[in-house]
Every structure is written in structure tokens, then in C-alpha cells.
Design an enzyme around this catalytic site. Sequence first.
Site, mmCIF file in Angstrom:
data_model
loop_
_atom_site.group_PDB
_atom_site.id
_atom_site.type_symbol
_atom_site.label_atom_id
_atom_site.label_comp_id
_atom_site.label_asym_id
_atom_site.label_seq_id
_atom_site.Cartn_x
_atom_site.Cartn_y
_atom_site.Cartn_z
ATOM 1 N N ASN A 157 -6.962 8.146 2.740
ATOM 2 C CA ASN A 157 -6.580 7.531 4.004
ATOM 3 C C ASN A 157 -7.359 8.128 5.178
ATOM 4 O OD1 ASN A 157 -4.538 5.894 5.651
ATOM 5 N ND2 ASN A 157 -4.303 7.936 6.537
ATOM 6 N N GLU A 158 -7.892 7.267 6.032
ATOM 7 C CA GLU A 158 -8.550 7.664 7.289
ATOM 8 C C GLU A 158 -9.298 8.990 7.120
ATOM 9 O OE1 GLU A 158 -5.550 7.543 10.340
ATOM 10 O OE2 GLU A 158 -5.120 5.418 10.009
ATOM 11 N N TRP A 213 1.480 -1.537 9.096
ATOM 12 C CA TRP A 213 2.099 -0.215 9.097
ATOM 13 C C TRP A 213 3.375 -0.290 9.926
ATOM 14 C CZ3 TRP A 213 0.575 4.153 6.518
ATOM 15 C CH2 TRP A 213 1.350 5.296 6.777
ATOM 16 N N ARG A 222 0.872 -1.179 0.000
ATOM 17 C CA ARG A 222 0.000 0.000 0.000
ATOM 18 C C ARG A 222 0.907 1.227 0.000
ATOM 19 N NH1 ARG A 222 -2.817 2.929 4.422
ATOM 20 N NH2 ARG A 222 -4.738 3.884 3.617
ATOM 21 N N GLU A 263 -4.464 -1.146 7.635
ATOM 22 C CA GLU A 263 -3.321 -0.746 8.459
ATOM 23 C C GLU A 263 -3.495 -1.404 9.811
ATOM 24 O OE1 GLU A 263 -2.470 3.331 9.251
ATOM 25 O OE2 GLU A 263 -2.668 3.971 7.160
ATOM 26 N N HIS A 309 -8.673 0.102 9.983
ATOM 27 C CA HIS A 309 -7.330 0.264 10.545
ATOM 28 C C HIS A 309 -7.396 -0.102 12.024
ATOM 29 C CE1 HIS A 309 -5.998 3.338 7.230
ATOM 30 N NE2 HIS A 309 -6.444 2.186 6.748
ATOM 31 N N TYR A 345 -5.475 -0.206 15.524
ATOM 32 C CA TYR A 345 -4.406 0.175 16.450
ATOM 33 C C TYR A 345 -4.916 -0.055 17.878
ATOM 34 C CZ TYR A 345 -1.937 2.051 12.398
ATOM 35 O OH TYR A 345 -1.293 2.180 11.197
#
Length: 556
Positions: A172-173, A298, A95, A268, A239, A241
Amino acid sequence: MSTKRAIRASRVAALLTRLVTLLGLVALGVLGPATAHAQSPPGALATGLHISDGRLVEGNGNDFIMRGVNHAHTWYPGETQSLADVKALGANTVRVVLSNGHRWTKNSAADVAAVVSQCKANRLICVLEVHDTTGYGEDAAAGTLDQAADYWIGLKDVLAGEENYVIVNIGNEPWGNTDPAGWTAPTIAAIKKLRNAGFEHTIMVDAPNWGQDWQGVMRANAQSVYDADATGNLIFSIHMYSVYDTAQEITDYLNAFVNAGLPILIGEFGGPPDQWGDPDEDTMMAAAQQLRLGYLAWSWSGNTDPILDLSIGFDPSRLSSWGQRIFNGANGIAQTSREATVFGGGNPGDTQAPTAPGTPTASAVTATSLTLAWTAATDNVGVTGYDVVRVSGGSESTVAASTTNTVAVTGLTADTTYTFAVYARDAAGNRSARSATVNVTTDEGGSTPGVGCSVGYRVVGEWPGGFQGEISIRNTGTTAISGWTLAFSFANGQTVTNMWGGTPTQNGGAVIVTPASYTSTIPAAGSVTVGFTGSKGATNTAPTAFRLNGSTCATT
């Protein structure tokens, strides 16, 4: 990414309300079991990579499961060798971070064309994303999805005809934590804008809440967003996290999409813990493998906060502990990645399995680890990797994977007999017959004297009362070091509060570190990295002496 940690800091206040919000969503039925199924509309385009029955497939109908990494191209345009490096480590997808010029330097059409060409030359599927949209609505510097769509339309001549190789990740985001419900309409509008402009690529859309969708907006509106794409070739990206720090949160989210027949991947994710939390990367990777979903870690290198660097200084020979986990750990890239058949390495007509590898032999046997080697298998097209299994009676379990004919096996128990065997696999996913087995008994225990080592210690960042450190341990000897113990002392009352890549034990200023399973072997001339956060007073003097398995190490 160079700004990833700063962006995540803005999530902290919002995360305090997560539990209340999630309970409210459950009560409303938003997070309940999904029942609708996404189906490709009649006459849907199926050019190149596309969606079929809720899954990403190639133009020939073969399932394609992304296994790869993110690469910050727009900030490091000279690091194009990175594409070859991640491919050599087993990735099938990269990516690529791009900019439309709203916030960072715009990547030109010629530059994007060169990136696509390099992806193809390295037999990688290329996910292209505009990063300038990150945190829109909360971050005043962010651009809109509409602006990102205009950028893609400006690249149409470059991207047309690349549908077999390129996925367009619009932005992105593209929404922060401020009014995340506002994400839905602009996302639908951007999708329609690209389709009306004639784009036939599979389109990827990121979630709001800085990509983590902790308020469930993408999950609740996924079906309506999917239905807005007249071609049906849309995939959702979550994503993961520190919001995703329990197995339940991870599996619930992914299964909601799978059960609804809606395509999704982990676009991610991070693993190292920090002051915001400790993501459960093991469950992320295991769930992705079980559900046959893609994941993209990531990130390759260049983060301002380097605990998220998979490689140190863009050097593939210096993988961090995070990089070792992603590429060589359980459910990692080396073990699970399969090259896209469009590159010819494993087309649907390739049904011939590799020959069985030779009988493995063991060396460097310690109480907790050993090295296995075997004669390489052969294949009509090419062997892409090996799976090492432990055999116990009539069952077996995968313990390691490798792209070469040798591998270190760690996490073993002292004075225990193990039986190992090896399979070979090719790019088409054909698996060989199992090799003959080898029985190995681990040592009873004890240290490894006389090691040669050097240690590099640095403070990555400091804040009032705390800091983040990194310890790089290099084996300067000629044989692998396994099952190591590192000892050092702090002089100013510092305390380790969290560590990744190892487990600390502290008594006063004295610290002893033992390795994680994925850092326990240090190859000859190789290194491993341990990161940590700690508390401190006004002074933060670095340790000056390190001992590895009782031997004094040089300092660098």
C-alpha cells in the site's frame, strides 16, 4: 483506515509545491499525451484474472470492472461479517488490508486462507494488500516493497490456484513524498521477485506520493514498470484524495493511462472534505464509469477519523452519508457493479435477459422526493439489480439504482410532472425490456409536520481553534422523511466551516441544515449522518436541542 488522516497530514507541505512541479512536468513532456501502448508479451500467462489489451479481464475473457470497498481486516480481524455485508450492498470486490508483521500484527497464512475463502463464499473478488509499506522514505516506520514481496512468497501455497479470485497488491502507498523517483526501481524488483517465485496472479502496484502520484512519477514510468512484468498481467492503482479536487486533474490522469493502453483503477478514494481539501468524488466515479475502470472506496468502517467510514460501527443498516453516496448514489456500486462471472451467476453462456419489471407505483410523494415500487422481475439465473430511469420524450436518464424492488428518488423539483420506468439486470449484465411508465407530479411544497426523530451529536476531534463534529439523524416514525430541515444552535460562538451530507446556513449561533441529494430521505427506523468541521474558542459545548421539520427531536 485508522491512520489515513494522520498520513495525509504529512502531505500538506508537499502539496504547496504541486502547481510548480506539475508545470515543470508538463514542460518536460512527462504529463503530455501518452502514445505507447501496453501489449501482453507473446506467451503471456492468462491464468484467471489477467490483463488483455490494457484491461482487466476474467479467465474467460470477460471484462471485469471492480466496484467495491476497502476493509481494514488486519486491525479488525473479528469483523469478517463485513464481507457478506458489502456484498449484500452490491459490491463485487473487496480490497483487504493485511500486515506482514513489520509494523502491525502479521496476518498468518491460515488467516489469509480464511479471508480468501470468505471472499469466495460471498462471491467477491479479493484484492490483498500489505499495508506496512505505507509512506516508505517519509514515514520511518514503513517497510519496503522487498519485504512485502517476501511476505507474499511465504503465502504462495495459500494463494496458488486462486488466480481466478485473488489479485496481489504488493504494498500500500509504498512511497511518501521524499524522493518519490526512488519508487520505480524497487517496484520493478518486487514484481520480478514475485514472477521469479512463480506467481501467476494479476499484480497491482500503488503509486508514490502516498498513493496519489501528484509528482507524476508512476505516470511517467508506468510503461517501463509494465514492461518489466514478463506476463503482462500488471495493473496500476492510483489513490485519489484531496490532491484530486478538480475534474481536470482526475480525467487527465485516468485518460493518460487509458490512452496509453495501460491498465489502471482507483484503488482508494475519499469524498468528504476536510482541512486538507475537498476531493471531487463525483468526477472520480463518473470518469471511472465512463472509462470502464474499477474503483474501491475507502473504507468500510473503523477509521480513527470516522468521516471516511462508509458504515457506522460496521453496521450495514447505518450507512454514513459517504456510504450512501458510494453504494446508492449516481455511478455508485448498486447502479454499476456486476458480479464476476467466475462465480457462475452470469457466465458467458447466460444471454437470457430478465423479464421486464412491473409498472412502478409512487408513494411518499413530497415536493422534492418520492418512493417507487414495482413487481420484481424474474431471470433464469437471478436478478441482481434494477435501474430506475426518467423518461423524457425519446430520451431517458438513470436517476437511481436498487438491489430490491423499491427505491427512493430524491433531488426533484416541486410541482413538476416526471415520467419513470424501471429496467432489471442480471449478473451477466443482461438488461430487461423497460417496464411500463408511471407519471408522478411532485407536491407544491411545504414542510412535513409531526415527524418522529432522535438526534445524536458528537465531537469527533478537536484542535486549537477548530473541531470536527458529526450529527446522526434517526427517523423514529413509521414513514419515510423526505426533504428535511434540521435546526439547532451553538452556545459558544462556534461556526460551521465545512459540511458533508448537508448544506448549512448560520446566523449567529443558529444553524439550519438542509440535506444533500443522497441524505434527503430518511427511511422509517433508518438514519443519515452529517459531518462537518468548525471553528471554536476555548469552550465547545454541544447543542442540546434539535428540531427536524419543525418538530422537536429526542437527543441520544
